[in-house]
Write an enzyme that holds these catalytic residues in place. Sequence first.
Site, PDB file in Angstrom:
ATOM      1  N   CYS A 333      43.137  37.969  43.868  1.00 23.94           N
ATOM      2  CA  CYS A 333      42.251  38.852  43.109  1.00 23.94           C
ATOM      3  C   CYS A 333      40.782  38.488  43.368  1.00 23.94           C
ATOM      4  CB  CYS A 333      42.623  38.819  41.634  1.00 23.94           C
ATOM      5  SG  CYS A 333      41.993  40.225  40.695  1.00 23.94           S
ATOM      6  N   HIS A 430      48.773  39.631  41.340  1.00 22.43           N
ATOM      7  CA  HIS A 430      49.095  38.466  40.521  1.00 22.43           C
ATOM      8  C   HIS A 430      50.615  38.358  40.401  1.00 22.43           C
ATOM      9  CE1 HIS A 430      45.012  37.682  39.136  1.00 22.43           C
ATOM     10  NE2 HIS A 430      44.863  38.975  38.918  1.00 22.43           N
TER      11      HIS A 430
END
Length: 483
Positions: A333, A430
Amino acid sequence: MARAIMFQGTGSDVGKSVLVAGLCRVARNRGLKVRPFKPQNMSNNAAVSDDGGEIGRAQWLQALACGVPSSVHMNPVLLKPQTDMGSQLIVQGQVRGEARGRYYQELKPQLMAAVMESFAKVGDGADLVLVEGAGSPAEINLRAGDIANMGFATHADVPVVLVGDIDRGGVIASLVGTHTILPQEDRAMVRGFLINKFRGDISLFDDGLAAITRFTGWRSFGVVPWLKAVSRLPAEDSVVLERAVRGDKKALIVAVPMLPRIANFDDLDPLKAEPAVEVVMVPPGSSLPADAGLVVLPGTKSTIADLLALRENGWDRELVAHVKRGGHVLGICGGFQMLGRRISDPAGIEGNVRDIEGLGLLDIETMMEPEKVVRNVEAVSLLHDEPLEGYEIHIGRTSGPDMARPFARIGDHDDGAVSPDGRIMGTYLHGVFSADRFRHHFLRALGVEGGQMNYRESVEEALDELAEGLEASLDIDGLFALA
Protein backbone atom coordinates in the site's frame (compact mmCIF):
# COMPACT_ATOMS: atom_id res chain seq x y z
CA MET A 1 -33.04 -3.35 22.12
CA ALA A 2 -30.71 -6.31 22.65
CA ARG A 3 -29.17 -6.98 26.03
CA ALA A 4 -25.70 -5.47 26.28
CA ILE A 5 -22.63 -5.16 28.51
CA MET A 6 -19.90 -2.56 28.06
CA PHE A 7 -16.24 -3.10 28.89
CA GLN A 8 -14.26 0.04 29.63
CA GLY A 9 -10.61 0.27 30.62
CA THR A 10 -8.70 2.20 33.23
CA GLY A 11 -6.45 3.24 30.33
CA SER A 12 -5.48 2.42 26.77
CA ASP A 13 -3.97 -0.97 25.91
CA VAL A 14 -5.37 -2.79 28.95
CA GLY A 15 -6.53 -5.61 26.66
CA LYS A 16 -10.18 -4.67 26.09
CA SER A 17 -10.23 -5.61 22.40
CA VAL A 18 -8.91 -9.13 22.87
CA LEU A 19 -10.98 -9.60 26.02
CA VAL A 20 -14.18 -8.72 24.15
CA ALA A 21 -13.16 -11.02 21.28
CA GLY A 22 -12.69 -13.86 23.75
CA LEU A 23 -16.01 -13.19 25.47
CA CYS A 24 -17.69 -13.10 22.06
CA ARG A 25 -16.38 -16.62 21.45
CA VAL A 26 -17.48 -17.68 24.96
CA ALA A 27 -21.01 -16.44 24.27
CA ARG A 28 -21.08 -18.11 20.87
CA ASN A 29 -19.92 -21.40 22.38
CA ARG A 30 -22.80 -21.11 24.87
CA GLY A 31 -25.26 -20.90 21.99
CA LEU A 32 -25.93 -17.16 22.17
CA LYS A 33 -26.35 -14.91 19.16
CA VAL A 34 -23.68 -12.39 20.11
CA ARG A 35 -22.43 -9.28 18.32
CA PRO A 36 -19.54 -6.83 19.00
CA PHE A 37 -19.87 -3.06 19.09
CA LYS A 38 -17.44 -0.19 19.60
CA PRO A 39 -18.96 3.29 19.34
CA GLN A 40 -15.70 5.08 18.56
CA ASN A 41 -12.29 3.71 17.68
CA MET A 42 -9.01 5.48 16.95
CA SER A 43 -6.72 3.30 14.90
CA ASN A 44 -4.92 3.13 11.57
CA ASN A 45 -5.33 -0.63 11.69
CA ALA A 46 -8.53 -0.79 9.66
CA ALA A 47 -10.43 -3.59 7.97
CA VAL A 48 -12.89 -3.66 5.10
CA SER A 49 -16.14 -4.97 6.55
CA ASP A 50 -18.25 -7.55 4.75
CA ASP A 51 -20.67 -4.79 3.78
CA GLY A 52 -17.90 -2.76 2.17
CA GLY A 53 -16.85 0.01 4.59
CA GLU A 54 -14.00 0.70 6.99
CA ILE A 55 -13.99 -0.48 10.60
CA GLY A 56 -11.30 -1.16 13.18
CA ARG A 57 -9.48 -4.48 12.76
CA ALA A 58 -10.41 -5.29 16.36
CA GLN A 59 -14.12 -5.27 15.50
CA TRP A 60 -13.41 -7.43 12.44
CA LEU A 61 -11.73 -9.98 14.75
CA GLN A 62 -14.58 -9.76 17.24
CA ALA A 63 -17.09 -10.46 14.47
CA LEU A 64 -15.01 -13.50 13.52
CA ALA A 65 -15.17 -14.63 17.15
CA CYS A 66 -18.96 -14.29 17.00
CA GLY A 67 -19.12 -16.28 13.75
CA VAL A 68 -20.97 -13.48 11.93
CA PRO A 69 -20.15 -11.19 8.99
CA SER A 70 -18.52 -7.91 9.97
CA SER A 71 -20.49 -4.70 9.49
CA VAL A 72 -19.77 -0.97 9.44
CA HIS A 73 -22.30 -0.66 12.25
CA MET A 74 -20.05 -2.61 14.62
CA ASN A 75 -17.72 0.44 14.70
CA PRO A 76 -19.73 3.45 13.51
CA VAL A 77 -17.07 6.08 14.25
CA LEU A 78 -13.46 5.41 13.27
CA LEU A 79 -10.70 7.99 13.60
CA LYS A 80 -7.55 7.35 11.56
CA PRO A 81 -4.71 9.64 12.74
CA GLN A 82 -2.95 11.23 9.76
CA THR A 83 -1.19 14.23 11.34
CA ASP A 84 -0.21 15.21 14.88
CA MET A 85 -3.31 17.42 15.04
CA GLY A 86 -5.94 15.69 12.94
CA SER A 87 -7.52 12.40 11.95
CA GLN A 88 -9.57 11.17 9.04
CA LEU A 89 -13.15 10.69 10.22
CA ILE A 90 -14.98 7.55 9.11
CA VAL A 91 -18.69 7.38 9.95
CA GLN A 92 -20.57 4.13 9.34
CA GLY A 93 -17.79 2.99 7.03
CA GLN A 94 -17.51 6.11 4.86
CA VAL A 95 -15.06 9.03 4.90
CA ARG A 96 -16.68 12.18 6.33
CA GLY A 97 -13.66 14.50 6.26
CA GLU A 98 -11.01 15.46 8.79
CA ALA A 99 -11.49 15.81 12.53
CA ARG A 100 -9.23 18.16 14.47
CA GLY A 101 -8.98 18.58 18.25
CA ARG A 102 -11.58 21.03 19.51
CA TYR A 103 -13.64 20.83 16.32
CA TYR A 104 -14.13 17.11 16.87
CA GLN A 105 -15.18 17.69 20.47
CA GLU A 106 -17.89 20.00 19.14
CA LEU A 107 -18.87 17.45 16.50
CA LYS A 108 -19.26 14.46 18.84
CA PRO A 109 -22.81 15.20 20.01
CA GLN A 110 -23.94 15.11 16.38
CA LEU A 111 -22.30 11.71 15.96
CA MET A 112 -24.30 10.18 18.81
CA ALA A 113 -27.28 9.76 16.48
CA ALA A 114 -25.18 7.64 14.10
CA VAL A 115 -23.78 5.66 17.03
CA MET A 116 -27.23 4.87 18.41
CA GLU A 117 -28.57 3.98 14.96
CA SER A 118 -25.71 1.53 14.48
CA PHE A 119 -26.13 0.11 17.98
CA ALA A 120 -29.77 -0.64 17.20
CA LYS A 121 -28.84 -2.33 13.92
CA VAL A 122 -26.15 -4.46 15.56
CA GLY A 123 -28.54 -5.51 18.31
CA ASP A 124 -31.36 -6.44 15.94
CA GLY A 125 -31.80 -10.21 16.23
CA ALA A 126 -28.97 -10.62 18.75
CA ASP A 127 -29.21 -12.17 22.21
CA LEU A 128 -26.26 -10.18 23.51
CA VAL A 129 -24.10 -7.25 22.40
CA LEU A 130 -20.64 -6.89 23.92
CA VAL A 131 -19.55 -3.26 23.77
CA GLU A 132 -15.96 -2.05 23.95
CA GLY A 133 -15.05 1.40 25.19
CA ALA A 134 -12.07 3.49 24.07
CA GLY A 135 -9.24 4.81 26.19
CA SER A 136 -10.57 5.46 29.68
CA PRO A 137 -13.69 6.98 31.24
CA ALA A 138 -11.34 8.67 33.71
CA GLU A 139 -10.54 11.31 31.06
CA ILE A 140 -13.23 13.53 32.52
CA ASN A 141 -11.94 16.52 30.55
CA LEU A 142 -13.45 14.78 27.49
CA ARG A 143 -16.71 13.77 29.18
CA ALA A 144 -18.90 16.49 27.63
CA GLY A 145 -20.40 15.06 24.45
CA ASP A 146 -18.61 11.74 24.94
CA ILE A 147 -19.67 8.92 22.61
CA ALA A 148 -16.92 6.41 23.38
CA ASN A 149 -17.35 5.53 27.05
CA MET A 150 -19.74 6.79 29.72
CA GLY A 151 -21.52 9.13 27.32
CA PHE A 152 -22.62 6.11 25.34
CA ALA A 153 -23.25 3.91 28.40
CA THR A 154 -25.58 6.44 30.03
CA HIS A 155 -27.33 7.30 26.76
CA ALA A 156 -27.95 3.64 25.89
CA ASP A 157 -28.36 2.52 29.53
CA VAL A 158 -25.73 -0.20 29.22
CA PRO A 159 -24.04 -1.55 32.38
CA VAL A 160 -20.27 -1.18 32.54
CA VAL A 161 -17.47 -3.48 33.70
CA LEU A 162 -14.07 -1.84 34.24
CA VAL A 163 -10.92 -3.63 33.07
CA GLY A 164 -7.60 -3.07 34.84
CA ASP A 165 -4.20 -4.19 33.53
CA ILE A 166 -2.06 -5.56 36.34
CA ASP A 167 0.92 -6.22 34.07
CA ARG A 168 1.77 -2.53 33.82
CA GLY A 169 1.54 -2.04 37.61
CA GLY A 170 -0.65 0.19 39.74
CA VAL A 171 -3.89 -1.61 38.98
CA ILE A 172 -5.39 -0.99 42.44
CA ALA A 173 -4.73 2.73 42.19
CA SER A 174 -6.05 2.89 38.63
CA LEU A 175 -9.36 1.26 39.53
CA VAL A 176 -9.83 3.11 42.83
CA GLY A 177 -8.73 6.35 41.19
CA THR A 178 -11.25 5.89 38.39
CA HIS A 179 -13.98 5.35 40.98
CA THR A 180 -12.92 8.51 42.80
CA ILE A 181 -13.02 10.91 39.86
CA LEU A 182 -16.05 9.58 37.99
CA PRO A 183 -19.19 11.72 38.35
CA GLN A 184 -21.90 10.02 40.37
CA GLU A 185 -24.05 9.37 37.29
CA ASP A 186 -21.19 7.55 35.58
CA ARG A 187 -20.08 5.71 38.70
CA ALA A 188 -23.59 4.29 39.02
CA MET A 189 -23.22 2.61 35.61
CA VAL A 190 -20.29 0.47 36.81
CA ARG A 191 -21.34 -2.98 38.01
CA GLY A 192 -17.91 -4.37 38.75
CA PHE A 193 -14.36 -4.90 37.55
CA LEU A 194 -11.97 -7.53 36.35
CA ILE A 195 -8.19 -7.78 36.31
CA ASN A 196 -6.33 -8.62 33.11
CA LYS A 197 -2.85 -10.00 32.28
CA PHE A 198 -1.90 -11.50 35.67
CA ARG A 199 1.36 -13.48 35.81
CA GLY A 200 1.99 -16.04 38.55
CA ASP A 201 -0.10 -17.32 41.45
CA ILE A 202 -3.46 -15.53 41.26
CA SER A 203 -4.21 -16.28 44.92
CA LEU A 204 -1.50 -13.77 45.81
CA PHE A 205 -3.85 -11.03 44.61
CA ASP A 206 -6.81 -12.01 46.80
CA ASP A 207 -6.08 -9.15 49.20
CA GLY A 208 -5.82 -6.79 46.24
CA LEU A 209 -9.29 -7.74 45.01
CA ALA A 210 -10.68 -7.25 48.49
CA ALA A 211 -9.04 -3.82 48.73
CA ILE A 212 -10.52 -2.67 45.42
CA THR A 213 -13.97 -3.80 46.50
CA ARG A 214 -13.56 -2.14 49.90
CA PHE A 215 -12.63 1.22 48.35
CA THR A 216 -15.17 1.16 45.50
CA GLY A 217 -18.03 -1.13 46.47
CA TRP A 218 -17.65 -2.85 43.08
CA ARG A 219 -17.69 -6.61 42.80
CA SER A 220 -14.88 -8.56 41.19
CA PHE A 221 -15.65 -10.74 38.19
CA GLY A 222 -12.26 -12.41 38.37
CA VAL A 223 -8.63 -12.28 37.33
CA VAL A 224 -7.53 -13.21 33.82
CA PRO A 225 -4.06 -14.79 33.73
CA TRP A 226 -1.51 -14.05 31.05
CA LEU A 227 -2.87 -16.22 28.23
CA LYS A 228 -0.49 -17.41 25.52
CA ALA A 229 -3.31 -17.53 22.98
CA VAL A 230 -3.38 -13.72 22.93
CA SER A 231 0.03 -13.57 21.23
CA ARG A 232 -1.40 -15.54 18.29
CA LEU A 233 -4.17 -13.02 17.65
CA PRO A 234 -3.85 -9.81 15.63
CA ALA A 235 -2.91 -6.82 17.78
CA GLU A 236 -4.84 -3.58 17.33
CA ASP A 237 -2.35 -1.02 18.61
CA SER A 238 1.17 -0.33 17.35
CA VAL A 239 2.30 0.02 20.98
CA VAL A 240 2.48 -3.79 20.97
CA LEU A 241 5.01 -3.63 18.14
CA GLU A 242 7.27 -1.38 20.17
CA ARG A 243 7.77 -4.16 22.72
CA ALA A 244 9.03 -6.69 20.18
CA VAL A 245 12.51 -8.02 20.88
CA ARG A 246 14.74 -10.24 18.80
CA GLY A 247 14.78 -13.90 19.65
CA ASP A 248 16.93 -16.78 18.43
CA LYS A 249 18.11 -16.31 14.87
CA LYS A 250 15.78 -17.84 12.29
CA ALA A 251 16.35 -18.87 8.67
CA LEU A 252 14.81 -15.63 7.37
CA ILE A 253 14.97 -12.21 9.00
CA VAL A 254 12.19 -9.85 7.88
CA ALA A 255 12.89 -6.23 8.80
CA VAL A 256 10.02 -3.73 9.09
CA PRO A 257 10.71 -0.02 9.67
CA MET A 258 8.32 1.32 12.30
CA LEU A 259 6.92 4.29 10.43
CA PRO A 260 5.22 6.94 12.61
CA ARG A 261 1.81 6.36 11.01
CA ILE A 262 2.14 2.64 10.36
CA ALA A 263 -1.16 1.03 9.38
CA ASN A 264 -2.52 -2.48 8.95
CA PHE A 265 0.57 -3.99 10.55
CA ASP A 266 -1.30 -7.25 11.10
CA ASP A 267 -0.34 -7.96 7.48
CA LEU A 268 2.80 -9.32 9.14
CA ASP A 269 1.13 -11.71 11.60
CA PRO A 270 1.18 -14.79 9.32
CA LEU A 271 4.93 -14.29 8.81
CA LYS A 272 5.47 -13.99 12.56
CA ALA A 273 3.71 -17.32 13.01
CA GLU A 274 6.10 -19.13 10.64
CA PRO A 275 8.68 -21.15 12.62
CA ALA A 276 11.57 -20.29 10.27
CA VAL A 277 10.83 -16.55 10.10
CA GLU A 278 11.71 -13.75 12.51
CA VAL A 279 9.97 -10.42 11.98
CA VAL A 280 12.07 -7.58 13.40
CA MET A 281 10.27 -4.30 14.02
CA VAL A 282 12.91 -1.58 13.63
CA PRO A 283 12.19 1.50 15.79
CA PRO A 284 13.21 5.04 14.84
CA GLY A 285 16.89 5.65 15.47
CA SER A 286 17.84 2.01 14.86
CA SER A 287 19.37 0.52 11.73
CA LEU A 288 17.84 -2.12 9.52
CA PRO A 289 19.51 -5.43 10.42
CA ALA A 290 22.24 -6.27 7.93
CA ASP A 291 21.26 -9.95 8.02
CA ALA A 292 17.69 -9.29 6.83
CA GLY A 293 16.69 -11.23 3.75
CA LEU A 294 13.50 -9.22 3.25
CA VAL A 295 12.52 -5.66 4.13
CA VAL A 296 8.80 -4.91 4.22
CA LEU A 297 7.65 -1.31 3.89
CA PRO A 298 4.21 -1.50 5.54
CA GLY A 299 1.05 0.44 4.97
CA THR A 300 0.80 3.96 6.33
CA LYS A 301 -1.93 6.53 6.82
CA SER A 302 0.32 9.31 5.47
CA THR A 303 2.66 8.09 2.75
CA ILE A 304 4.51 11.36 2.16
CA ALA A 305 5.03 12.18 5.84
CA ASP A 306 6.28 8.67 6.55
CA LEU A 307 8.57 8.75 3.51
CA LEU A 308 10.16 11.87 4.99
CA ALA A 309 10.47 10.07 8.34
CA LEU A 310 12.06 7.09 6.61
CA ARG A 311 14.69 9.38 5.12
CA GLU A 312 15.29 11.18 8.43
CA ASN A 313 16.18 7.81 9.96
CA GLY A 314 18.57 6.96 7.13
CA TRP A 315 16.53 3.92 6.18
CA ASP A 316 16.51 4.99 2.51
CA ARG A 317 20.30 4.56 2.30
CA GLU A 318 20.10 1.29 4.23
CA LEU A 319 17.45 0.01 1.81
CA VAL A 320 19.76 0.69 -1.13
CA ALA A 321 22.57 -1.16 0.66
CA HIS A 322 20.18 -4.03 1.42
CA VAL A 323 19.29 -4.33 -2.27
CA LYS A 324 22.95 -4.21 -3.31
CA ARG A 325 23.61 -7.12 -0.95
CA GLY A 326 20.99 -9.12 -2.83
CA GLY A 327 18.13 -8.53 -0.42
CA HIS A 328 14.45 -8.42 -1.31
CA VAL A 329 11.94 -5.62 -0.66
CA LEU A 330 8.14 -5.72 -0.49
CA GLY A 331 6.09 -2.54 -0.28
CA ILE A 332 2.45 -2.80 0.80
CA CYS A 333 0.00 0.00 0.00
CA GLY A 334 1.74 3.22 1.13
CA GLY A 335 5.02 1.29 1.22
CA PHE A 336 4.43 0.38 -2.44
CA GLN A 337 3.94 4.04 -3.31
CA MET A 338 7.23 4.95 -1.57
CA LEU A 339 9.18 2.50 -3.74
CA GLY A 340 8.52 4.54 -6.89
CA ARG A 341 10.34 7.46 -8.48
CA ARG A 342 7.88 10.14 -7.43
CA ILE A 343 4.71 10.84 -5.44
CA SER A 344 2.60 13.83 -6.47
CA ASP A 345 -0.15 15.37 -4.36
CA PRO A 346 -1.27 18.50 -6.23
CA ALA A 347 -4.51 18.81 -4.24
CA GLY A 348 -2.69 18.61 -0.90
CA ILE A 349 -4.72 15.59 0.21
CA GLU A 350 -1.97 14.45 2.58
CA GLY A 351 -0.64 17.87 3.55
CA ASN A 352 1.53 20.72 2.36
CA VAL A 353 4.11 18.67 0.44
CA ARG A 354 2.79 18.57 -3.13
CA ASP A 355 5.57 16.61 -4.81
CA ILE A 356 8.31 14.36 -3.46
CA GLU A 357 10.97 12.10 -4.87
CA GLY A 358 10.42 8.45 -4.01
CA LEU A 359 12.96 5.77 -3.21
CA GLY A 360 13.43 4.96 -6.89
CA LEU A 361 13.51 1.20 -6.42
CA LEU A 362 10.58 0.69 -8.82
CA ASP A 363 10.00 2.53 -12.09
CA ILE A 364 6.57 3.85 -11.14
CA GLU A 365 4.94 7.12 -10.08
CA THR A 366 1.92 7.76 -7.86
CA MET A 367 -0.63 10.56 -8.14
CA MET A 368 -2.69 11.15 -5.00
CA GLU A 369 -6.40 11.51 -5.79
CA PRO A 370 -9.39 12.26 -3.54
CA GLU A 371 -11.29 9.06 -4.31
CA LYS A 372 -10.56 6.35 -1.77
CA VAL A 373 -10.53 2.68 -2.73
CA VAL A 374 -12.10 0.48 -0.03
CA ARG A 375 -12.91 -3.11 -0.98
CA ASN A 376 -12.37 -6.78 -0.27
CA VAL A 377 -10.84 -8.59 -3.23
CA GLU A 378 -10.09 -12.02 -4.59
CA ALA A 379 -6.93 -12.10 -6.68
CA VAL A 380 -4.30 -14.35 -8.19
CA SER A 381 -0.60 -13.93 -7.45
CA LEU A 382 1.21 -13.56 -10.75
CA LEU A 383 4.48 -14.43 -9.02
CA HIS A 384 3.38 -17.95 -8.13
CA ASP A 385 -0.04 -18.38 -9.78
CA GLU A 386 -1.68 -18.86 -6.40
CA PRO A 387 -5.06 -17.50 -5.21
CA LEU A 388 -5.10 -14.53 -2.85
CA GLU A 389 -7.77 -12.96 -0.69
CA GLY A 390 -7.16 -9.52 0.68
CA TYR A 391 -8.44 -5.99 0.82
CA GLU A 392 -7.58 -2.52 -0.41
CA ILE A 393 -7.77 0.73 1.57
CA HIS A 394 -5.89 3.51 -0.21
CA ILE A 395 -5.90 6.74 -2.13
CA GLY A 396 -3.67 7.33 -5.15
CA ARG A 397 -3.22 5.94 -8.64
CA THR A 398 0.08 4.33 -9.58
CA SER A 399 1.50 3.90 -13.10
CA GLY A 400 4.82 3.28 -14.82
CA PRO A 401 6.90 0.74 -16.76
CA ASP A 402 7.32 -1.71 -13.87
CA MET A 403 3.52 -2.06 -13.72
CA ALA A 404 3.97 -4.22 -16.84
CA ARG A 405 5.19 -6.87 -14.38
CA PRO A 406 2.25 -6.87 -11.93
CA PHE A 407 2.24 -8.47 -8.51
CA ALA A 408 -1.32 -9.82 -8.79
CA ARG A 409 -4.39 -9.97 -10.98
CA ILE A 410 -7.67 -8.69 -9.52
CA GLY A 411 -10.61 -9.50 -11.76
CA ASP A 412 -10.02 -7.64 -15.01
CA HIS A 413 -7.11 -5.47 -13.88
CA ASP A 414 -3.58 -5.83 -12.56
CA ASP A 415 -2.20 -4.79 -9.18
CA GLY A 416 1.26 -3.79 -8.11
CA ALA A 417 4.65 -3.95 -9.75
CA VAL A 418 7.79 -6.09 -9.74
CA SER A 419 11.32 -5.02 -10.69
CA PRO A 420 13.04 -6.68 -13.69
CA ASP A 421 15.16 -8.88 -11.39
CA GLY A 422 12.13 -9.81 -9.26
CA ARG A 423 13.66 -8.65 -5.96
CA ILE A 424 11.62 -5.44 -5.51
CA MET A 425 7.86 -5.95 -5.24
CA GLY A 426 4.92 -3.72 -4.47
CA THR A 427 1.19 -4.23 -4.05
CA TYR A 428 -1.89 -2.38 -2.87
CA LEU A 429 -3.26 -5.61 -1.37
CA HIS A 430 -3.38 -6.04 2.39
CA GLY A 431 -3.62 -9.53 3.86
CA VAL A 432 -1.67 -11.39 1.17
CA PHE A 433 0.32 -13.47 3.65
CA SER A 434 -2.89 -14.91 5.12
CA ALA A 435 -3.11 -17.05 1.95
CA ASP A 436 -1.20 -20.17 3.00
CA ARG A 437 -0.15 -21.48 -0.41
CA PHE A 438 1.02 -18.05 -1.55
CA ARG A 439 2.96 -17.50 1.68
CA HIS A 440 4.69 -20.87 1.38
CA HIS A 441 5.70 -20.21 -2.26
CA PHE A 442 6.83 -16.67 -1.40
CA LEU A 443 9.05 -17.92 1.42
CA ARG A 444 10.42 -20.75 -0.69
CA ALA A 445 11.52 -18.20 -3.30
CA LEU A 446 13.52 -16.53 -0.52
CA GLY A 447 15.19 -19.83 0.35
CA VAL A 448 12.99 -20.68 3.32
CA GLU A 449 10.76 -23.70 3.63
CA GLY A 450 7.50 -22.40 5.07
CA GLY A 451 5.60 -24.50 7.55
CA GLN A 452 2.31 -26.17 6.77
CA MET A 453 0.38 -23.85 9.08
CA ASN A 454 -3.15 -22.89 8.11
CA TYR A 455 -3.17 -19.29 9.33
CA ARG A 456 -6.93 -18.80 9.47
CA GLU A 457 -7.34 -22.05 11.40
CA SER A 458 -4.63 -20.93 13.82
CA VAL A 459 -6.58 -17.73 14.56
CA GLU A 460 -9.75 -19.75 15.18
CA GLU A 461 -7.84 -22.09 17.49
CA ALA A 462 -6.39 -19.12 19.39
CA LEU A 463 -9.89 -17.69 19.86
CA ASP A 464 -11.09 -21.04 21.22
CA GLU A 465 -8.13 -21.22 23.62
CA LEU A 466 -8.79 -17.65 24.73
CA ALA A 467 -12.43 -18.49 25.39
CA GLU A 468 -11.41 -21.53 27.46
CA GLY A 469 -9.07 -19.36 29.52
CA LEU A 470 -11.79 -16.79 30.18
CA GLU A 471 -14.34 -19.47 31.12
CA ALA A 472 -11.86 -20.84 33.66
CA SER A 473 -10.90 -17.50 35.21
CA LEU A 474 -13.98 -15.26 35.14
CA ASP A 475 -17.47 -15.40 36.59
CA ILE A 476 -19.04 -15.66 33.15
CA ASP A 477 -22.52 -16.40 34.50
CA GLY A 478 -22.33 -13.29 36.66
CA LEU A 479 -21.03 -11.16 33.80
CA PHE A 480 -23.68 -12.19 31.30
CA ALA A 481 -26.39 -11.79 33.93
CA LEU A 482 -25.63 -8.04 33.99
CA ALA A 483 -27.19 -7.56 30.56
